[in-house]
Design an enzyme around this catalytic site. Structure first.
Site, PDB file in Angstrom:
ATOM      1  N   GLY A 398       8.793  -7.127 -15.241  1.00 28.21           N
ATOM      2  CA  GLY A 398      10.779  -7.301 -16.545  1.00 28.21           C
ATOM      3  C   GLY A 398      11.352  -6.779 -17.075  1.00 28.21           C
ATOM      4  N   GLY A 400      12.508  -5.069 -21.370  1.00 34.64           N
ATOM      5  CA  GLY A 400      12.599  -5.641 -21.888  1.00 34.64           C
ATOM      6  C   GLY A 400      14.062  -5.344 -22.188  1.00 34.64           C
ATOM      7  CB  ALA A 401      15.323  -4.858 -25.639  1.00 30.13           C
ATOM      8  N   GLY A 403      12.400  -1.526 -22.459  1.00 29.12           N
ATOM      9  CA  GLY A 403      11.476  -1.077 -21.811  1.00 29.12           C
ATOM     10  C   GLY A 403      11.113  -1.709 -20.664  1.00 29.12           C
ATOM     11  CB  VAL A 405       7.074  -5.381 -18.334  1.00 31.19           C
ATOM     12  CG1 VAL A 405       5.405  -5.590 -18.688  1.00 31.19           C
ATOM     13  CG2 VAL A 405       7.416  -5.455 -20.260  1.00 31.19           C
ATOM     14  CG  ASP A 514      14.924 -10.580 -29.298  1.00 32.21           C
ATOM     15  OD1 ASP A 514      15.945 -11.072 -29.020  1.00 32.21           O
ATOM     16  OD2 ASP A 514      14.319  -9.231 -28.075  1.00 32.21           O
TER      17      ASP A 514
END
Length: 723
Positions: A398, A400-401, A403, A405, A514
């Site tokens: 995945g 993120g905004a 970073g 994962v 968020d």
């Protein structure tokens, strides 16, 4: 040279003897367990449901406005051996704890608390008379509990609202004692002490209760039962459970010590007959267990003879040690002294080296707030690098905004985890600190659990439980299997419960900022786990939030948040409303391309589209057609109306998340949602003041599209992250 060699050999023997003694002294019974509040850390406790930390004690229930019914549980995180495999040999245990029950509204009824032995560490039962131990269906078998009940429940044959009882796989107590007979009032708010002792050999349990720190001579409950007949596993969990029933009753555990073994008497019980370990003073804190007054006395051991007696005994027995040293003369003494000095110097150099390494490592962490990150576990970079195979791109699960994962397998335990590698930008580091400081202190069944962190070699890494079913976003739009309606309904309830906890039940209110389907993870049972707290903010309850740059994702952002930059619990409610409509309709909040007639026309904004369907009396058109009508129509209509109520343009008109939970479970009615979408308006003075307050704090521009008839705020791109 001979003297030095002899001295060095003697020193080596001393070191070897010390190592052997350390190993032998540490080689206690493999099944023994011994801990107390002086040695427990946050990672060694598991807080479930309403349980939380408050001023160094553990509170099982929350101080919330009535009527409120809730349950909480705290458990020692490691399972304890209660039975030897293949035998009928059960452990002996002793536990001592101090607790208080405070009811801020004496006219409301209470619940109670219990010391529990439970087969698992995830389950929280029903509130009220069930004390969070089991539910109305009788689930959670294999439970042994000592209850301190403040609610007289006829269903469970309670004698009154002030009794202690022994519960064996049932909420109907096997043995009961009326505490009025010994002058103890559970609801007085005073500190109550209790001792529970069980002997595995005699199969006798004894329960003592007193206001005094001294253990009473007579137990209030004494009963014989075979623990093997009631526990379902060799390993069980111990802790406390508590509940309320439409009340403000607060149950606080102020001190707890526990000891078990397969000996006749557990090691800790040797101090109990003459009195319990001293409970902590009022100023003692669970998070500051270094005070000598907090730690209980160690188990009594046989006295050791002093050195002089030992020497004379050796002289009289064989005469070897003392006479041999004298025979060798001063040279041997010099050798021993020299070797000892050499050994001490070597130890000093080793300590200096270790300290220097530690100092350099701490210096490399720059100005990271170490006091913020003491609670979750600290992982080494080497460990996480191995776990992710050097952050292999094939391990990415995945983005993120700020970073990426990765899936990781911890080399030490084999546990599968999710490792978030925060970007090296200033925003990435800010997100790392924000997420660590906030989510590291939160405990709720519908929040992603943070296992630990790493800040080393310029990397900022966060380690979470891996969610096997990925994100809700992928389950809705990328999975080949259609997410069934019962799963969707359960997920929405779970997210609402998590937000109610963040908004109204934490010590400081947490605004997530968020809320979106890609930040809602799904565990193996498709239970919702809200994650990604990188944009979250903590504020004191009832305190006005500061203006910031509007952050989040278009389609989920409340209109007043886009205007003012002030995130509140009501802006989270709006985002949740968008998620509700997204889950019910199977349609993203912003469609990049114009949708067809089957989707309701050319409106690419999901919230606007559902409002238009409601205005036209065609609300059920919004239901996801992929469900093929395999849902209860009344339930679907209720969920869509909840989504619209949360998406109300006026933040004051939106419900609280606690009310949303009540609506979804059928405890409250959905408010009347107007057919025509209301408009949001500001007075000129309010608008000017808001803008003046906001401009000084903003570092980015927000484009505002205004019409002459009303203020409206629309995003220009779907899925755009605003930073």
């Amino acid at each position: 040279m001979a003297s030095f060699s002899g001295g060095f050999y003697f020193c080596f023997l001393l070191v070897a003897s010390f190592v052997l003694f350390s190993c032998s002294s540490g080689n206690v019974s493999w099944a023994a367990t011994d801990f107390d509040f002086g040695t427990l850390t946050l990672s060694s406790m598991k807080l479930l449901g309403d349980a939380h930390l408050s001023n160094g004690s553990v509170r099982l229930t929350r101080d919330l406005g009535v009527p409120y019914s809730g349950a909480g549980k705290v458990l020692y995180s490691k399972p304890i051996k209660f039975r030897r495999p293949g035998t009928q040999s059960s452990a002996s245990f002793s536990t001592f704890f101090s607790f208080s029950v405070t009811n801020l509204n004496p006219s409301s009824i209470g619940g109670g608390l219990a010391f529990v032995i439970s087969p698992d560490d995830e389950y929280v039962g029903d509130a009220g008379g069930f004390l969070g131990i089991m539910d109305a269906k009788g689930a959670q078998s294999g439970v042994v509990a000592v209850e301190f009940d403040t609610l007289m429940d006829v269903e469970f044959k309670d004698i009154n609202g002030n009794h202690v009882g022994l519960d064996l796989n049932s909420m109907i107590s096997t043995r009961v004692c009326d505490l009025d007979t010994i002058g103890v009032d559970l609801k007085s708010g005073d500190l109550v002490n209790s001792w529970v002792d069980y002997s595995g050999s005699t199969r006798m349990i004894k329960v003592y209760v007193s206001y005094s720190n001294l253990k009473p001579k007579e137990p209030v409950i004494s009963a014989t039962f075979d623990l093997n007949e009631y526990i379902v596993n060799d390993f069980m969990f111990v802790g406390f459970s508590g509940s309320t029933q439409g009340s403000t009753e607060i149950h606080s555990i102020e001190w707890w010590s526990f000891s078990s073994s397969f000996d006749e008497t557990p090691s800790y019980s040797s101090v109990l007959p003459s009195g319990p370990p001293p409970p902590p003073p009022p100023t003692a804190s669970l998070m500051n267990p270094t005070a000598d007054t907090v730690t209980p006395p160690p188990p009594s051991v046989a006295p050791q003879p002093d050195n002089s007696n030992a020497t004379s005994h050796e002289d009289k027995g064989s005469g070897k040690c003392h006479n041999q040293l004298c025979k060798n003369g001063p040279g041997a003494v010099v050798g021993v002294v020299t070797a000892g000095a050499f050994f001490l110097g070597f130890c000093a150099l080793a300590l200096i080296w270790v300290y220097n390494k530690k100092f350099k490592r701490e210096k490399k962490s720059e100005t990271l707030a170490s006091d913020v990150i003491k609670m979750p576990k600290e992982f080494s970079y080497k460990e996480l690098n191995i776990a992710t195979k050097g952050f292999d791109s094939n391990r990415i699960i995945g983005h993120g905004a700020f970073g990426t994962v990765y899936k990781g397998i911890l080399p030490a335990t084999g546990d599968v985890v999710a490792v978030k590698r925060c970007s090296h930008s200033g925003q990435g580091k800010t997100e790392f600190l924000s997420e660590l400081s906030i989510i590291g202190t939160l405990r709720h069944r519908n929040l992603v659990r943070l296992q630990g962190w790493c800040h080393e070699k310029g990397e900022s890494l966060l380690v979470y439980d891996l969610m096997p079913n990925g994100s809700l976003d992928k389950a809705l739009f990328e999975s080949r299997m259609i997410l069934p309606w019962p799963h969707r309904r359960k997920i929405l309830l779970g997210v609402a419960s998590a937000l109610a906890y963040l908004h109204q039940e934490c010590e400081n209110q947490v605004i997530h900022r968020d809320i979106k389907t890609s930040n809602i993870m799904l565990d193996e049972g498709f239970n919702a786990r809200l994650g990604d707290f990188g944009l979250a903010r903590q504020i004191e309850h009832d305190k006005s939030p500061d203006a910031t740059v509007a952050a989040g994702t278009m389609g989920y952002l409340a209109p007043e948040y886009l205007l003012t930059g002030r995130a509140t619990d009501k802006t989270d409610v709006f985002s949740y409303g968008a998620v509700v409509l997204e889950v019910a309709s199977g349609r993203r909040p912003i469609e990049k391309e114009v949708v067809g007639v089957g989707k309701g026309g050319a409106n690419s904004n999901l919230v606007e589209w559902v409002w238009s369907l409601h205005r036209e009396g065609r609300l059920m058109v919004a239901a996801d057609p992929r469900l093929s009508n395999e849902f209860d129509e009344a339930e679907m209509r209720k969920v869509l109306l909840v989504g619209l109520a949360c998406s109300h343009p006026d933040p004051i008109a939106r419900p609280t998340m606690r009310c949303v939970v009540q609506m979804l479970v059928g405890e409250a009615e959905v408010p009347i949602v107007p057919r025509t979408k209301p408009t949001m308006s500001f007075s000129t003075s309010d608008l000017l003041m808001t803008l003046q307050d906001s401009v000084s704090d903003l570092n980015a521009m927000i484009t505002i599209s205004t019409s002459s008839s009303e203020n409206s705020f629309t995003g220009v791109a779907g899925g755009l992250d605003l930073v």
